[in-house]
Scaffold this active site. Structure first.
Site, short mmCIF file in Angstrom:
data_model
loop_
_atom_site.label_atom_id
_atom_site.label_comp_id
_atom_site.label_asym_id
_atom_site.label_seq_id
_atom_site.Cartn_x
_atom_site.Cartn_y
_atom_site.Cartn_z
N GLN A 25 3.86 3.00 -4.42
CA GLN A 25 3.12 2.61 -3.23
C GLN A 25 2.27 3.76 -2.70
O GLN A 25 1.10 3.57 -2.32
CB GLN A 25 4.10 2.15 -2.15
CG GLN A 25 4.72 0.80 -2.42
CD GLN A 25 3.69 -0.29 -2.42
OE1 GLN A 25 3.10 -0.62 -1.40
NE2 GLN A 25 3.43 -0.85 -3.58
N GLU A 61 1.81 1.78 3.67
CA GLU A 61 0.47 2.08 4.17
C GLU A 61 0.22 3.56 4.44
O GLU A 61 -0.90 3.95 4.75
CB GLU A 61 0.22 1.27 5.44
CG GLU A 61 0.14 -0.22 5.16
CD GLU A 61 0.33 -1.06 6.40
OE1 GLU A 61 -0.64 -1.71 6.81
OE2 GLU A 61 1.46 -1.10 6.93
#
Length: 734
Positions: A628, A695
């Site tokens: 990620q 994020e």
């Protein structure tokens, strides 16, 4: 049900006593074999027999209204089953009020807005028939250029209010050193690999949709509301989602139109948006104009910080890019101002795209800190160190955990920051100019209501059930690891069932809260199972040791399957925010470091190295977490150098809505990206002690690249992305 709101730190953390050794390890993806073999069913796969294909006809003007639609040629096309152009007469049930169908109206407020639907026996027939639909419009002057629209300050939309603390203007005026610059970012697309798609069919009075969606419970409510249905009559299946990046957090017109067409025709209908339609029918990240003002003393201690922004949105939408979201807790300074004004445009909706706020807000604030450091004659890391707050500088709340200084230190060591030449344009290798830059990274952390059911079967296997989705983030694997760690089972003895709205309601995938929230729900359910196993072992739960399917306590051992005694043990866990969530300031943190080479002749930019060091609480799976982070860092390269959704301000049309012209970073653009974690369990975040991951990687990455480009060339670009035309005029002679 084991229900725990975060009203106090969760001590010890739910995973602290596990013996299986799964947590933190880079366990391979649970569903990996299905994906690489093509057996994992996505939204347009596994449809019932007799499924039809539909294609949306979009408006070819950006503002005005439809006067007439001639569909005779489309209807006469062999293989076309139905052409839908009117508001469907859809039955309400259960007393629900009928809402207008999303974006289905004669009034046109953006290019590509749905005005008709072609349903046919094949996709090719549907798309061919769509070309024969003739539409007559009445045009009006459109608001297609955000720069020409007046900013609205008192707009009352968005989840992030304006913040003013102290007297910023007076403090900046009185400061020894003043900084004032503006930066711009363009619209960005959430360009996921899997198309936005839905297959819909009806079973009696119940609607079934297999859809590419990130958050099922909210989608279920939206679909029911749009169609006037009782939510209990809607079932969503999304076991595998091929990326979302925020673009699939809401329900798009393809889902509603597929459901309507399936109801009217009496056969299943599937719609997959072509890439070029995605730009018009899926929200994008809004453009921004950001002004950063800083007042500090000669040593760099900030007294005043202002981050004032303008971004755009179409009428009738409530989302506004929270540009300053990551700036609020980032740096010290008594006087603070964070505002976002609105420009109203006739363009497709803007919405939440990966790291809303931080992804673009860090461009401005982190480039500004780099510029200020040069103005002061300070190293950029030293300036940040001098302004590292002890508590949240805006709210005054204590941080739950914050390892920002450690991230700076470890990142600088790994990168070799001490060898950086601070004078721009001095490091040459032939015709290449070499530069180094860094930036801070921050992503707010949230705990969101989430539920899960865990069942120990008669065979001693564990079954996890929740409507949580896996959008490529590794949810299947992480939840299996949590249950395996707590119940002493290998991943091979665990079955994970996700992506079905009939399962317990989860947080869904979005906001980087999925793993921490859903993982905590699974852990809480496992705690209840442990309590029952302890009772059957005549021991206290804390006396148990569980490993490889065997339970031990007080010198006695028993296989889990024997303790189950032929009747499954089921438990339900639920977690959510609480008092400690509100009393503390919670975020994940990091530091990004970039090395670039800029060709002094052509202006070509190559990113040679990108290193990030991050503080994300407990790392649940080292491999999926790193995946990620690296993905976000590479996306930051794209934001810095190429991603730019260009609007034709004459028509309101995106002129580069596909991957042929909207340039995301690809393998040739990305170096061997390094990601490292500094781990500290955050027991105030949630029961498993994990913080936001998904994020964080994009936050600061683009700014680090931009700062490196300046260090290489001495050319400061504040209008992103950094393209050749912006660099070439200022490059030093070869």
């Amino acid at each position: 049900m084991n229900e725990h709101a975060m009203d106090a730190p969760y001590r010890p953390a739910a995973l602290d006593n596990g013996q299986q050794g799964l947590i933190g390890k880079g366990v391979d993806r649970y569903e990996g074999p299905l994906k690489v073999s093509g057996a994992a069913p996505y939204a347009v796969e596994g449809a019932p027999d007799g499924t039809l294909y539909a294609h949306i006809v979009g408006a070819t003007i950006g503002a005005g209204k439809v006067l007439s639609i001639d569909t005779k040629a489309a209807e006469a096309t062999p293989g076309v089953v139905k052409v839908i152009v009117e508001h469907p007469d859809f039955p309400s049930s259960g007393g629900s009020s009928r809402e207008p169908m999303s974006d289905w109206t004669d009034a046109i407020d953006h290019f590509g807005q749905p005005i008709a639907l072609i349903v046919a026996e094949s996709l090719e027939i549907a798309r061919d028939a769509a070309l024969s639909v003739a539409v007559t419009y009445e045009r009006r002057e459109g608001r297609f250029d955000p720069a020409k629209q007046p900013p609205v300050v008192d707009h009352k939309i968005g989840f992030l209010p304006n913040i003013v603390k102290g007297d910023v203007d007076a403090a900046i005026e009185a400061a020894e050193v003043r900084f004032d610059q503006s930066y711009t970012t363009p619209p960005h697309f959430p360009a996921a690999l899997e198309p936005h798609a839905t297959t819909a069919w009806w079973e009696g009075g119940d609607l079934i949709v297999r859809a590419s969606l990130q958050v099922l419970n909210g989608a279920r409510e939206t679909i029911a509301n749009q169609l006037g249905l009782d939510p209990a009559r809607v079932r969503i299946l999304a076991p595998y989602v091929g990326g979302g990046f925020g673009g699939k957090t809401g329900v798009g017109p393809e889902t509603i139109l597929a459901a309507v067409a399936a109801h009217e025709i009496g056969r299943p209908v599937k719609i997959a948006l072509p890439r070029r339609q995605t730009a018009a029918l899926v929200h994008h990240r809004g453009d921004t104009v950001q002004r950063i003002r800083i007042g500090c003393d000669a040593d760099g201690h900030i007294a005043a910080l202002a981050h004032d922004s303008v971004t755009s949105q179409k009428p009738g939408r409530n989302f506004l890019e929270p540009v300053h979201f990551g700036t609020i807790p980032l740096y010290a300074g008594e006087h603070r101002r964070f505002t976002t004004a609105l420009t109203v445009v006739d363009l497709p909706s803007s919405g939440a795209v990966r790291a809303p706020g931080e992804a673009v807000g860090t461009f401005a604030v982190e480039c500004a800190m780099d510029e200020l450091a040069e103005q002061l004659g300070l190293d950029p890391i030293e300036l940040r160190r001098r302004n590292e707050p002890e508590t949240d500088p805006t709210s005054g709340k204590p941080f739950s955990t914050r390892l920002m200084l450690q991230c700076y230190e470890e990142g600088a060591r790994r990168f070799g920051w001490d060898r950086r030449n601070p004078v721009p344009g001095q490091n040459r290798q032939g015709e290449w100019l070499i530069g180094h830059g860094m930036a801070a990274a921050l992503r707010g952390n949230f705990t969101v209501n989430s539920e899960a059911r865990v069942t120990l079967t008669a065979e001693g296997r564990a079954v996890i059930e929740t409507d949580m989705t896996d959008i490529g983030t590794g949810t299947y694997t992480v939840l299996a690891q949590v249950a395996g760690e707590m119940l002493g089972l290998p991943v091979s003895a665990i079955d994970v069932r996700l992506g079905d709205s009939d399962l317990p309601v989860s947080a869904g995938s979005g906001g980087s809260f999925g793993a921490g929230s859903s993982g905590s729900a699974v852990a809480l359910a496992c705690e209840d199972i442990l309590a029952e196993l302890a009772r059957r072992m005549n021991a206290a739960p804390e006396e148990l040791t569980l490993k490889d399917g065997v339970v031990s306590a007080g010198g006695r051992s028993s296989p889990i399957a024997d303790l189950v005694r032929g009747k499954p043990i089921a438990a339900h866990g639920k977690t959510g925010p609480g008092q400690v969530s509100r009393r503390t300031s919670q975020a994940s943190h990091g530091a990004q470091f970039a090395e670039v080479a800029v060709n002094a002749v052509t202006g070509e930019i190559r990113v040679r190295r990108l290193i990030g060091v991050f503080d994300v609480g407990r790392v649940l799976n080292e491999k999926t977490a790193r995946n990620q982070m690296v993905g976000g860092m590479i996306w930051g390269i794209g934001y810095a150098l190429s991603e730019d959704a260009v609007v034709d301000t004459r028509t309101g049309q995106f002129v580069n809505p596909d991957f042929g012209e909207y340039h995301v970073a690809v393998h040739a653009d990305a170096p061997a990206v390094e990601c490292h974690f500094i781990e500290q369990v955050d027991d105030q975040a949630n029961p498993v002690g994990a913080k936001a991951v998904g994020e964080l990687g994009i936050s600061g990455a683009g700014a680090a690249v931009a700062n490196a480009v300046y260090n290489a060339t001495g050319v400061r670009v504040r209008d992103f992305p950094i393209t050749l035309d912006k660099l070439l005029p200022g490059l030093p002679p070869v």
